[in-house]
Motif scaffolding. Structure first.
Motif, PDB file in Angstrom:
ATOM      1  N   ARG A  74      -8.803  70.419 101.613  1.00  0.00           N
ATOM      2  CA  ARG A  74      -9.864  69.622 102.236  1.00  0.00           C
ATOM      3  C   ARG A  74     -11.112  70.462 102.470  1.00  0.00           C
ATOM      4  O   ARG A  74     -12.230  69.991 102.302  1.00  0.00           O
ATOM      5  CB  ARG A  74      -9.384  69.017 103.557  1.00  0.00           C
ATOM      6  N   TYR A  75     -10.929  71.711 102.872  1.00  0.00           N
ATOM      7  CA  TYR A  75     -12.072  72.598 103.084  1.00  0.00           C
ATOM      8  C   TYR A  75     -12.799  72.821 101.760  1.00  0.00           C
ATOM      9  O   TYR A  75     -14.023  72.709 101.689  1.00  0.00           O
ATOM     10  CB  TYR A  75     -11.614  73.933 103.673  1.00  0.00           C
ATOM     11  N   ASP A  76     -12.053  73.128 100.699  1.00  0.00           N
ATOM     12  CA  ASP A  76     -12.672  73.312  99.382  1.00  0.00           C
ATOM     13  C   ASP A  76     -13.414  72.061  98.951  1.00  0.00           C
ATOM     14  O   ASP A  76     -14.540  72.136  98.451  1.00  0.00           O
ATOM     15  CB  ASP A  76     -11.620  73.658  98.330  1.00  0.00           C
ATOM     16  N   GLU A  77     -12.800  70.915  99.137  1.00  0.00           N
ATOM     17  CA  GLU A  77     -13.423  69.649  98.734  1.00  0.00           C
ATOM     18  C   GLU A  77     -14.735  69.458  99.483  1.00  0.00           C
ATOM     19  O   GLU A  77     -15.759  69.095  98.897  1.00  0.00           O
ATOM     20  CB  GLU A  77     -12.462  68.493  99.003  1.00  0.00           C
ATOM     21  N   TRP A  78     -14.739  69.719 100.764  1.00  0.00           N
ATOM     22  CA  TRP A  78     -15.951  69.555 101.563  1.00  0.00           C
ATOM     23  C   TRP A  78     -17.027  70.552 101.141  1.00  0.00           C
ATOM     24  O   TRP A  78     -18.180  70.166 100.923  1.00  0.00           O
ATOM     25  CB  TRP A  78     -15.630  69.732 103.054  1.00  0.00           C
ATOM     26  N   VAL A  79     -16.664  71.815 101.019  1.00  0.00           N
ATOM     27  CA  VAL A  79     -17.657  72.846 100.672  1.00  0.00           C
ATOM     28  C   VAL A  79     -18.276  72.566  99.313  1.00  0.00           C
ATOM     29  O   VAL A  79     -19.497  72.591  99.161  1.00  0.00           O
ATOM     30  CB  VAL A  79     -17.020  74.257 100.694  1.00  0.00           C
ATOM     31  N   PHE A  80     -17.461  72.298  98.314  1.00  0.00           N
ATOM     32  CA  PHE A  80     -17.978  72.166  96.956  1.00  0.00           C
ATOM     33  C   PHE A  80     -18.587  70.805  96.651  1.00  0.00           C
ATOM     34  O   PHE A  80     -19.396  70.686  95.728  1.00  0.00           O
ATOM     35  CB  PHE A  80     -16.886  72.502  95.942  1.00  0.00           C
ATOM     36  N   ASN A  81     -18.253  69.786  97.421  1.00  0.00           N
ATOM     37  CA  ASN A  81     -18.752  68.438  97.110  1.00  0.00           C
ATOM     38  C   ASN A  81     -19.689  67.840  98.152  1.00  0.00           C
ATOM     39  O   ASN A  81     -20.361  66.856  97.862  1.00  0.00           O
ATOM     40  CB  ASN A  81     -17.573  67.483  96.898  1.00  0.00           C
ATOM     41  N   HIS A  82     -19.731  68.417  99.348  1.00  0.00           N
ATOM     42  CA  HIS A  82     -20.539  67.802 100.403  1.00  0.00           C
ATOM     43  C   HIS A  82     -21.509  68.746 101.099  1.00  0.00           C
ATOM     44  O   HIS A  82     -22.421  68.291 101.772  1.00  0.00           O
ATOM     45  CB  HIS A  82     -19.625  67.151 101.456  1.00  0.00           C
ATOM     46  N   TYR A  83     -21.305  70.043 100.969  1.00  0.00           N
ATOM     47  CA  TYR A  83     -22.176  71.012 101.624  1.00  0.00           C
ATOM     48  C   TYR A  83     -23.291  71.398 100.659  1.00  0.00           C
ATOM     49  O   TYR A  83     -23.033  71.940  99.589  1.00  0.00           O
ATOM     50  CB  TYR A  83     -21.394  72.259 102.044  1.00  0.00           C
ATOM     51  N   HIS A  84     -24.541  71.082 101.054  1.00  0.00           N
ATOM     52  CA  HIS A  84     -25.679  71.336 100.165  1.00  0.00           C
ATOM     53  C   HIS A  84     -26.827  72.031 100.882  1.00  0.00           C
ATOM     54  O   HIS A  84     -27.963  71.935 100.453  1.00  0.00           O
ATOM     55  CB  HIS A  84     -26.175  70.015  99.568  1.00  0.00           C
ATOM     56  N   TYR A  85     -26.555  72.725 101.949  1.00  0.00           N
ATOM     57  CA  TYR A  85     -27.619  73.301 102.759  1.00  0.00           C
ATOM     58  C   TYR A  85     -27.993  74.729 102.353  1.00  0.00           C
ATOM     59  O   TYR A  85     -29.061  75.217 102.728  1.00  0.00           O
ATOM     60  CB  TYR A  85     -27.241  73.261 104.243  1.00  0.00           C
ATOM     61  N   SER A  86     -27.124  75.384 101.637  1.00  0.00           N
ATOM     62  CA  SER A  86     -27.406  76.740 101.171  1.00  0.00           C
ATOM     63  C   SER A  86     -26.482  77.038 100.001  1.00  0.00           C
ATOM     64  O   SER A  86     -25.572  76.270  99.694  1.00  0.00           O
ATOM     65  CB  SER A  86     -27.198  77.756 102.292  1.00  0.00           C
ATOM     66  N   GLU A  87     -26.732  78.183  99.364  1.00  0.00           N
ATOM     67  CA  GLU A  87     -25.846  78.594  98.282  1.00  0.00           C
ATOM     68  C   GLU A  87     -24.481  78.958  98.855  1.00  0.00           C
ATOM     69  O   GLU A  87     -24.358  79.302 100.031  1.00  0.00           O
ATOM     70  CB  GLU A  87     -26.428  79.810  97.567  1.00  0.00           C
TER      71      GLU A  87
END
Length: 70
Positions: free
Chosen positions: A27-40
């Motif tokens: 779930r963490y990977d899914e969120w980071v790679f698909n929903h987090y867009h604030y920084s690299e």
């Protein structure tokens, strides 16, 4: 799971927790790679480095330093 066992926290050592940790990780990977867009995002393979080992720690710090200079 190796790092969790090595860490030795008694409350993490139950076999029943394995499925929970796998779910949490996915779930963490899914969120980071698909929903987090604030920084690299910098991904470091934690299975490759043991930061308790001084040379591995220096490698990881160098990787972070290189990324921050971009």
């Amino acid at each position: 799971m190796k790092r969790i066992k090595k860490r030795g926290r008694s409350f993490e050592q139950f076999e029943d927790n394995i499925d929970y940790f796998r779910l949490l990780h996915s779930r963490y990977d899914e969120w980071v790679f698909n929903h987090y867009h604030y920084s690299e995002i910098l991904v470091i393979d934690a299975d490759k480095y043991d930061i308790v080992n001084e040379s591995d720690k220096q490698i990881v710090l160098k990787i972070i330093g290189i990324k921050l200079r971009i």
